[in-house]
Scaffold this motif. Structure first.
Motif, PDB file in Angstrom:
ATOM      1  N   GLN A  46       3.509  54.518  27.466  1.00 32.18           N
ATOM      2  CA  GLN A  46       3.568  53.204  26.839  1.00 32.18           C
ATOM      3  C   GLN A  46       3.838  53.336  25.330  1.00 32.18           C
ATOM      4  N   GLU A  47       3.232  54.333  24.720  1.00 27.38           N
ATOM      5  CA  GLU A  47       3.470  54.588  23.297  1.00 27.38           C
ATOM      6  C   GLU A  47       4.941  54.920  23.044  1.00 27.38           C
ATOM      7  N   GLU A  48       5.517  55.760  23.902  1.00 27.32           N
ATOM      8  CA  GLU A  48       6.919  56.132  23.738  1.00 27.32           C
ATOM      9  C   GLU A  48       7.838  54.940  23.984  1.00 27.32           C
ATOM     10  N   MET A  49       7.492  54.096  24.932  1.00 22.84           N
ATOM     11  CA  MET A  49       8.278  52.893  25.182  1.00 22.84           C
ATOM     12  C   MET A  49       8.294  52.002  23.949  1.00 22.84           C
ATOM     13  N   GLU A  50       7.120  51.827  23.333  1.00 18.82           N
ATOM     14  CA  GLU A  50       7.013  51.017  22.131  1.00 18.82           C
ATOM     15  C   GLU A  50       7.816  51.645  20.990  1.00 18.82           C
ATOM     16  N   ASP A  51       7.704  52.944  20.803  1.00 20.65           N
ATOM     17  CA  ASP A  51       8.436  53.638  19.738  1.00 20.65           C
ATOM     18  C   ASP A  51       9.943  53.475  19.910  1.00 20.65           C
ATOM     19  N   GLN A  52      10.429  53.650  21.140  1.00 23.86           N
ATOM     20  CA  GLN A  52      11.867  53.557  21.393  1.00 23.86           C
ATOM     21  C   GLN A  52      12.377  52.141  21.141  1.00 23.86           C
ATOM     22  N   PHE A  53      11.582  51.143  21.494  1.00 21.09           N
ATOM     23  CA  PHE A  53      11.978  49.754  21.244  1.00 21.09           C
ATOM     24  C   PHE A  53      12.086  49.497  19.748  1.00 21.09           C
ATOM     25  N   ARG A  54      11.108  49.957  18.986  1.00 18.44           N
ATOM     26  CA  ARG A  54      11.105  49.759  17.535  1.00 18.44           C
ATOM     27  C   ARG A  54      12.338  50.406  16.905  1.00 18.44           C
ATOM     28  N   LEU A  55      12.673  51.618  17.374  1.00 20.95           N
ATOM     29  CA  LEU A  55      13.840  52.324  16.832  1.00 20.95           C
ATOM     30  C   LEU A  55      15.139  51.637  17.235  1.00 20.95           C
ATOM     31  N   HIS A  56      15.227  51.233  18.489  1.00 22.07           N
ATOM     32  CA  HIS A  56      16.459  50.656  19.009  1.00 22.07           C
ATOM     33  C   HIS A  56      16.834  49.367  18.286  1.00 22.07           C
ATOM     34  N   PHE A  57      15.836  48.507  18.055  1.00 23.03           N
ATOM     35  CA  PHE A  57      16.112  47.211  17.438  1.00 23.03           C
ATOM     36  C   PHE A  57      15.782  47.177  15.943  1.00 23.03           C
ATOM     37  N   GLU A  58      15.275  48.303  15.437  1.00 26.57           N
ATOM     38  CA  GLU A  58      14.892  48.394  14.021  1.00 26.57           C
ATOM     39  C   GLU A  58      13.966  47.237  13.644  1.00 26.57           C
ATOM     40  N   LYS A  59      12.939  47.048  14.476  1.00 28.84           N
ATOM     41  CA  LYS A  59      11.965  45.981  14.272  1.00 28.84           C
ATOM     42  C   LYS A  59      10.568  46.569  14.133  1.00 28.84           C
ATOM     43  N   ASP A  60       9.806  46.045  13.193  1.00 33.40           N
ATOM     44  CA  ASP A  60       8.415  46.463  13.013  1.00 33.40           C
ATOM     45  C   ASP A  60       7.531  45.586  13.905  1.00 33.40           C
ATOM     46  N   VAL A  61       7.495  45.933  15.194  1.00 37.43           N
ATOM     47  CA  VAL A  61       6.746  45.153  16.178  1.00 37.43           C
ATOM     48  C   VAL A  61       5.853  46.098  16.968  1.00 37.43           C
ATOM     49  N   SER A  62       4.873  45.522  17.673  1.00 39.68           N
ATOM     50  CA  SER A  62       3.942  46.341  18.444  1.00 39.68           C
ATOM     51  C   SER A  62       3.251  45.490  19.501  1.00 39.68           C
ATOM     52  N   ILE A  63       2.636  46.174  20.461  1.00 38.83           N
ATOM     53  CA  ILE A  63       1.861  45.506  21.505  1.00 38.83           C
ATOM     54  C   ILE A  63       0.537  45.014  20.929  1.00 38.83           C
ATOM     55  N   LEU A  64      -0.151  45.870  20.200  1.00 32.63           N
ATOM     56  CA  LEU A  64      -1.413  45.500  19.569  1.00 32.63           C
ATOM     57  C   LEU A  64      -1.155  44.913  18.180  1.00 32.63           C
ATOM     58  N   LYS A  65      -2.114  44.145  17.701  1.00 33.73           N
ATOM     59  CA  LYS A  65      -2.026  43.570  16.361  1.00 33.73           C
ATOM     60  C   LYS A  65      -3.296  43.903  15.584  1.00 33.73           C
ATOM     61  N   ARG A  66      -3.160  43.993  14.277  1.00 27.10           N
ATOM     62  CA  ARG A  66      -4.327  44.194  13.407  1.00 27.10           C
ATOM     63  C   ARG A  66      -4.083  43.454  12.090  1.00 27.10           C
ATOM     64  N   ASN A  67      -5.060  42.668  11.699  1.00 28.02           N
ATOM     65  CA  ASN A  67      -4.968  41.885  10.455  1.00 28.02           C
ATOM     66  C   ASN A  67      -3.699  41.041  10.411  1.00 28.02           C
ATOM     67  N   GLY A  68      -3.338  40.499  11.555  1.00 28.38           N
ATOM     68  CA  GLY A  68      -2.199  39.606  11.618  1.00 28.38           C
ATOM     69  C   GLY A  68      -0.851  40.282  11.653  1.00 28.38           C
TER      70      GLY A  68
END
Length: 265
Positions: free
Chosen positions: A209-231
Motif C-alpha cells: 500500500q505504501e508503494e502504491m501511494e508513492d507511485q501515485f504521488r510520483l506519477h501525478f506529481e501530487k502531494d497527496v496521501s491516504i492518511l492526513k495529519r494537521n489538515g
C-alpha cells in the motif's frame, strides 16, 4: 405492471451482513432472496471462503458484480487518491455496480428490490445516510431495511452465533484483530489504528500500500496521501518511519473514527 418484491442482502463478507442475510432468508424464503456482493478485487481470499460457506448454509448462490478495476486503477482513472474522507473506489466499484444491478432487477426481471444491511444500532447515522441515498439516487426510490436496528432490542453477537451455531469459521481478518475485513486490509478509509495494525500484522501488505501511494504521488506529481495529519498529507512512508521509531502501541489503543465502505457516498 406491479413488480414482485425481491429481498436483497448487501453481502459484504462480514459477520453482520451474514447474520442479516440469514434473517432475511428465514423470514421470506430463499426463493425470494438474493445475496449480492460487489467485488473490489482486493478482498482477502479467506473472505471468499467465508462468504461461500455462509451461502451454502443458507442454500443460496452469491450474485457477484465486478467493475473489473481494482481501487488502485480507479485512483489512476480519476487522478485522485482515495482517503478516509472520500473513497472514489467505493463509489465506482460498489455504489455504481449496485445501482446498475437494482435497475436490472426492475427493467429486465420485473422485480422490486428491498435492500438489507448489516448495520447495528450504534451506527444509526450510517443507516440514516443509506436510507436517504437510496430514496433519491436510483431512478425510483429503493426501500432499505436494517434488521439489527429495527427488530432486535439488544445487540446481536453475530460472530458467536456464526461460529457456535452455524459451525462456520469467521474470516481470518477478524481473528487477527482487524475491525473490518474490507479490501484485504488495504482499505483507504482506514485511519491510524487500522494502518498501525496492518503494519504490525501484515507488514508486506502495508508495504504494498505504501508503494502504491508513492507511485501515485510520483506519477501525478501530487502531494497527496491516504492518511492526513494537521489538515495535510501524511504518507504511509512517514507513518511507517514513525511506527518503526516509536512503536505501534500508541495507535493500537485508539479506535479510528472512520468506517468501512458501504454502498453509499
Amino acid at each position: 405492471m406491479e413488480r414482485k418484491p425481491v429481498h436483497v442482502a448487501m453481502y459484504s463478507g462480514g459477520a453482520s451482513s451474514a447474520y442479516v442475510a440469514h434473517h432475511m432468508v428465514q423470514t421470506y424464503g430463499k426463493e425470494n432472496c438474493i445475496l449480492f456482493f460487489t467485488n473490489t478485487l482486493w478482498e482477502h481470499e479467506d473472505n471468499y471462503r467465508f462468504m461461500h460457506e455462509v451461502a451454502d448454509y443458507l442454500g443460496l448462490e452469491i450474485t457477484y458484480r465486478t467493475d473489473g478495476r481494482t481501487p488502485e486503477q480507479v485512483f489512476y482513472d480519476y487522478r485522485f487518491m482515495g482517503n478516509s474522507r472520500l473513497a472514489k473506489c467505493s463509489e465506482e466499484l460498489k455504489v455504481r455496480q449496485t445501482i446498475i444491478f437494482l435497475e436490472e432487477l426492475r427493467d429486465e426481471h420485473g422485480l422490486e428490490p428491498i435492500l438489507y444491511f448489516g448495520i447495528g444500532r450504534h451506527e444509526q447515522h450510517r443507516a440514516d445516510n443509506l436510507r436517504e441515498f437510496y430514496a433519491h439516487v436510483p431512478i425510483e426510490p429503493v426501500e432499505t431495511r436494517f434488521p439489527l436496528i429495527t427488530l432486535f432490542r439488544e445487540e446481536i453477537d453475530a460472530k458467536s452465533i456464526i461460529v457456535k451455531e452455524w459451525g462456520i469459521k469467521l474470516p481470518i481478518m477478524y481473528e487477527l484483530g482487524f475491525s473490518h475485513a474490507n479490501c484485504g486490509g488495504r482499505c483507504v478509509r482506514g485511519g491510524y489504528q487500522h494502518y498501525a495494525h496492518l503494519y504490525q500484522t501484515w507488514p508486506d501488505v502495508y508495504k504494498e500500500q505504501e508503494e502504491m501511494e508513492d507511485q501515485f504521488r510520483l506519477h501525478f506529481e501530487k502531494d497527496v496521501s491516504i492518511l492526513k495529519r494537521n489538515g495535510g498529507p501524511f504518507t504511509l512512508k512517514q507513518f511507517r518511519e514513525e511506527l518503526e521509531r516509536d512503536g505501534t502501541a500508541r495507535y493500537l489503543g485508539q479506535p479510528d473514527d472512520t468506517v468501512p465502505c458501504v454502498c453509499t457516498v
